[in-house]
Write an enzyme that holds these catalytic residues in place. Structure first.
Site, short mmCIF file in Angstrom:
data_model
loop_
_atom_site.label_atom_id
_atom_site.label_comp_id
_atom_site.label_asym_id
_atom_site.label_seq_id
_atom_site.Cartn_x
_atom_site.Cartn_y
_atom_site.Cartn_z
N HIS A 152 43.07 44.42 44.32
CA HIS A 152 42.80 45.42 43.28
C HIS A 152 43.30 44.95 41.91
O HIS A 152 42.77 45.36 40.89
CB HIS A 152 43.45 46.76 43.65
CG HIS A 152 42.65 47.53 44.64
ND1 HIS A 152 42.61 48.89 44.70
CD2 HIS A 152 41.81 47.10 45.63
CE1 HIS A 152 41.81 49.28 45.68
NE2 HIS A 152 41.32 48.21 46.26
N HIS A 154 38.81 42.79 55.02
CA HIS A 154 38.83 43.89 55.99
C HIS A 154 39.02 43.41 57.43
O HIS A 154 38.92 44.20 58.36
CB HIS A 154 37.56 44.74 55.83
CG HIS A 154 37.57 45.52 54.55
ND1 HIS A 154 36.52 46.26 54.09
CD2 HIS A 154 38.55 45.68 53.61
CE1 HIS A 154 36.83 46.84 52.94
NE2 HIS A 154 38.07 46.48 52.61
#
Ligand code: HEM
Length: 716
Positions: free
Chosen positions: A78, A245
């Protein structure tokens, strides 16, 4: 609370973003040299300290599966993932995630805790280790500690101590909303420059799907557009999402709206900078509001994410947090252990954005290839991750530390080393004479040097005169550079370079990149002499010439100026978020790291030199163009004249003599803004006065040489 000027007059030109270019907000002082401090670190020791933090679960934010690794990867992603190619702003540099708005973005929910967990490491290393580097390094160490081989790590991200207000995040005034003004012609899918995210407050795309609906096709289209704006192609995109992920889980045991407190910037003082408070004994762990792990081994690098996604069918459901997510059809998928209690189990899930990859033909082909060839998956993810976290750092000279790979990447815009001796004073003087004796005009020399150096942007340290990219595609064909005229100028400069280099019996050579800058400098020295001032514009040789093969045309395209105030080029295609040319002027000045006075004096000086696009007379308020006088300011502020718009967009103006009514000059908004905006007028005042011309010449030369040197990281 009182209102600021900006709130009283929302259309006021925002010049305060330039103040950040001069403001000294760094508590370490002016002489602080982060690169020097960073080099003192024992990186191995730092990494081992981070690793210790990662497996030392804290009661105030207990680690899932006893390991904060996945949490740290999300934090690093992020931090770097805000980077956008259009203006090179955002990204991991500056450690901006710890400052608003990023610190309080809905998408960064709970990452306040991830950074707080790392506080002891920051405390131990202080100014030697910036938050910007620590956040990214923690992501790398996390990957390594879970069995992934990374491509390396470079330090060098100096911290910011105030928010970067120059970053435009979009037009919405409410979090997690999308307005039509975000897109060109109000059409969804075509984001205005420089935006890269589709939703206010999210890094890139909505995990539930466009507008919160589980629409896999729309989601894949969103992903492709937004990852492209982060300079990632399809393979890199799949590698990043699938690689990321592979680890961790999403958190939405209950409805965030009911159970989660306000974000850090809105939280009460006693929370000391933390936000999103909730009682997880009562409501469970809540972050995004989506719940579940992706696979049964969330703290291990393997291919289970790919297996789960490709080998099972998935159906959309509302999860316990009230958000759209996907569950496997049937029960034979391997369950994961409970994140907080390993005696429990939890069924894996997928986000709409994960499932979207499977339903897009091109993405699916890559997923399948990765599933069949785990080594290719490892290689692709490690390269894409390395690029993700370093893409905003600029040229290789800025990459620090023992883990920098030997390889140079094309996204670093490499330029060759000089394999010859540089020109010294005697040769510089000789070249100056040759340049002056050539048939190149002052305006041509100044414009060419400006075109070359002013592509620089301090956001991601790309562009600039080094490399002489001006003679390569795409730069030599840009409209603002007047390609036809540029070709003849470059022919002459190349001939001068060749003649000089051929004439040398020693190893001294001059690069075209240096010659271009020297040409601008000598033209300015002559123009100053004509105004009665004897100045020498500082010149540091050492730039080299890149080849076309080293220059990624597509990646360079984003550096093209759509407006150039300094050459009075208005352009005609604005697919960006700004309303007025003068906003684009400030935006560019901010990227050039200029202050308000530097921007002002450069415009005034360039007009005096006659250095305008297509040699237009607009803005040349002088009878002696080519002389470095302060006439631009003198005549702009003179009450003997009055101004009138002559086009319907109010971009072009005529100036008339108040007495005779005769048209004296033409101007653009980019000229008149220096008379109409109070702050710019106050600065112009400093240069129009009878006693100001010498100061004007000195300040112009300083600002000019600053721009010429902006990309000279080799000199630091
Ligand atoms: C977690 C969305 C791409 C790494 C999450 C969460 C969401 C999400 C909603 C859950 C946060 C929570 O509730 O705790 C997305 C979307 C992506 C994307 C929409 C792009 C389409 C990536 C990439 C990486 C990454 C590129 C890294 C390379 C992670 C990790 C977690 C995570 C490791 C787990 C964090 C934890 O266990 O605490 N992502 N993500 N994601 N994401 Fe992504």
């Amino acid at each position: 609370m009182t209102w600021s000027n900006q709130e009283w007059w929302p259309d006021l030109l925002r010049l305060d973003v330039l103040d950040d270019n001069t403001a000294d907000t760094n508590p370490y002082g002016e002489d602080f040299d982060y690169a020097e401090e960073f080099e003192k670190l024992d990186l191995e020791e730092v990494k081992s300290n981070i690793e210790d933090v990662m497996t030392d679960s804290q009661d105030w934010w207990p680690a899932d599966y006893g390991h904060y690794g996945p949490f740290f990867i999300r934090m690093a992603w992020h931090s770097a993932g805000t980077y956008r190619t259009a203006d090179g702003r955002a990204g991991a540099a500056g450690g901006l995630q710890r400052l608003p708005p990023e610190s309080s973005w809905p998408d960064n929910v709970s990452l306040d805790k991830a950074r707080r967990l790392l506080q002891p490491v920051k405390k131990k290393y202080g100014k030697k280790l910036s938050w910007g580097d620590l956040i990214v390094l923690a992501g790398n160490v996390a990957l390594e500690s879970m069995g992934f081989e990374t491509y390396g790590f470079a330090g060098g991200r100096e911290d910011a101590f105030n928010s970067n207000e120059a970053v435009e995040w979009g037009p919405e005034t409410e979090w997690e909303t999308t307005s039509p003004e975000r897109f060109d012609d109000g059409e969804v899918g075509n984001l205005k420059d420089p935006l890269a995210n589709t939703v206010m407050g999210l890094i890139y795309v909505n995990p539930e799907g466009p507008y919160g609906e589980p629409d896999v096709e729309g989601s894949a289209a969103n992903i492709r557009e937004e990852f492209d704006r982060m300079a990632m192609d399809d393979e890199e995109t799949v590698a990043l999402i699938a690689g990321g992920h592979t680890f961790g889980k999403v958190h939405g045991a209950d409805d965030p709206e009911e159970h989660q407190g306000p974000e850090p910037e809105a939280a009460p003082i006693e929370q000391q900078g933390l936000g999103w408070d909730h009682d997880f004994d009562k409501a469970g762990m809540i972050s995004s509001g989506i719940e579940g792990p992706w696979n049964a081994t969330p703290t291990k690098w393997d291919a289970r994410y790919l297996d789960n996604l490709l080998d099972y069918d998935w159906t959309s459901v509302k999860g316990p947090g009230g958000a759209w997510q996907w569950r496997p059809v049937g029960d034979d998928i391997g369950d994961a252990p409970g994140a907080q209690d390993s005696s429990e189990t939890e069924q894996p899930m997928m986000l709409t954005t994960d499932v979207a990859l499977k339903y897009d033909d091109d993405y699916r082909e890559i997923l399948e290839r990765f599933q069949e060839n785990p080594d290719e998956f490892q290689e692709a993810f490690s390269r894409a991750w390395y690029k993700l976290i370093h893409r905003d750092m600029g040229p290789p000279e800025r990459f620090l530390g023992p883990e920098v790979p030997d390889e140079t990447f094309v996204w670093q815009d490499p330029v060759p080393d000089a394999a010859y001796e540089l020109v010294a004073n005697e040769e510089i003087a000789e070249l100056k004479e040759t340049l002056l004796a050539s048939d190149l005009s002052r305006s041509q020399l100044v414009k060419t040097a400006w075109a070359s150096a002013s592509t620089y942007r301090d956001s991601d340290k790309r562009g600039g005169a080094n490399g002489a990219h001006l003679r390569l595609e795409p730069q030599r064909s840009w409209e603002v550079n007047e390609p036809e005229e540029l070709e003849t100028v470059l022919d002459t400069l190349e001939a001068i370079q060749e003649e000089f280099n051929d004439s040398r019996s020693d190893d001294v050579r001059v690069s075209l990149a240096d010659l271009i800058v020297l040409g601008g400098n000598v033209a300015i020295e002559e123009a100053a002499a004509d105004a009665g001032y004897d100045v020498e514009v500082p010149f540091e040789p050492g730039r080299t010439d890149a080849t076309q093969a080293q220059t990624d045309v597509e990646s360079f395209e984003v550096l093209e100026p759509k407006v150039d105030t300094f050459r009075n080029y208005l352009g005609d295609e604005y697919d960006d978020i700004y309303d007025y040319p003068e906003e684009r002027m400030v935006d560019k000045a901010e990227l050039l790291n200029l202050s308000v006075p530097e921007m002002t004096v450069l415009v005034g000086g360039m007009r005096a030199l006659g250095a305008t696009y297509q040699d237009t007379d607009r803005g040349i308020f002088t009878d002696q163009p080519g002389t470095l006088s302060n006439d631009f300011f003198v005549n702009l502020l003179d009450m003997d004249y009055e101004w009138e718009p002559v086009d319907e967009n109010n971009e072009i103006f005529e100036v008339r003599d108040r007495d005779t009514g005769e048209v004296e000059w033409e101007a653009t908004r980019l000229d008149l803004i220096f008379g109409s905006n109070a702050r710019l007028r106050a600065t112009a005042d400093a240069y129009f006065a009878d006693d100001a011309e010498e100061q004007f010449v000195e300040d112009f030369v300083d600002a000019w040489s600053k721009v010429m040197q902006l990309d000279r990281f080799d000199l630091e």
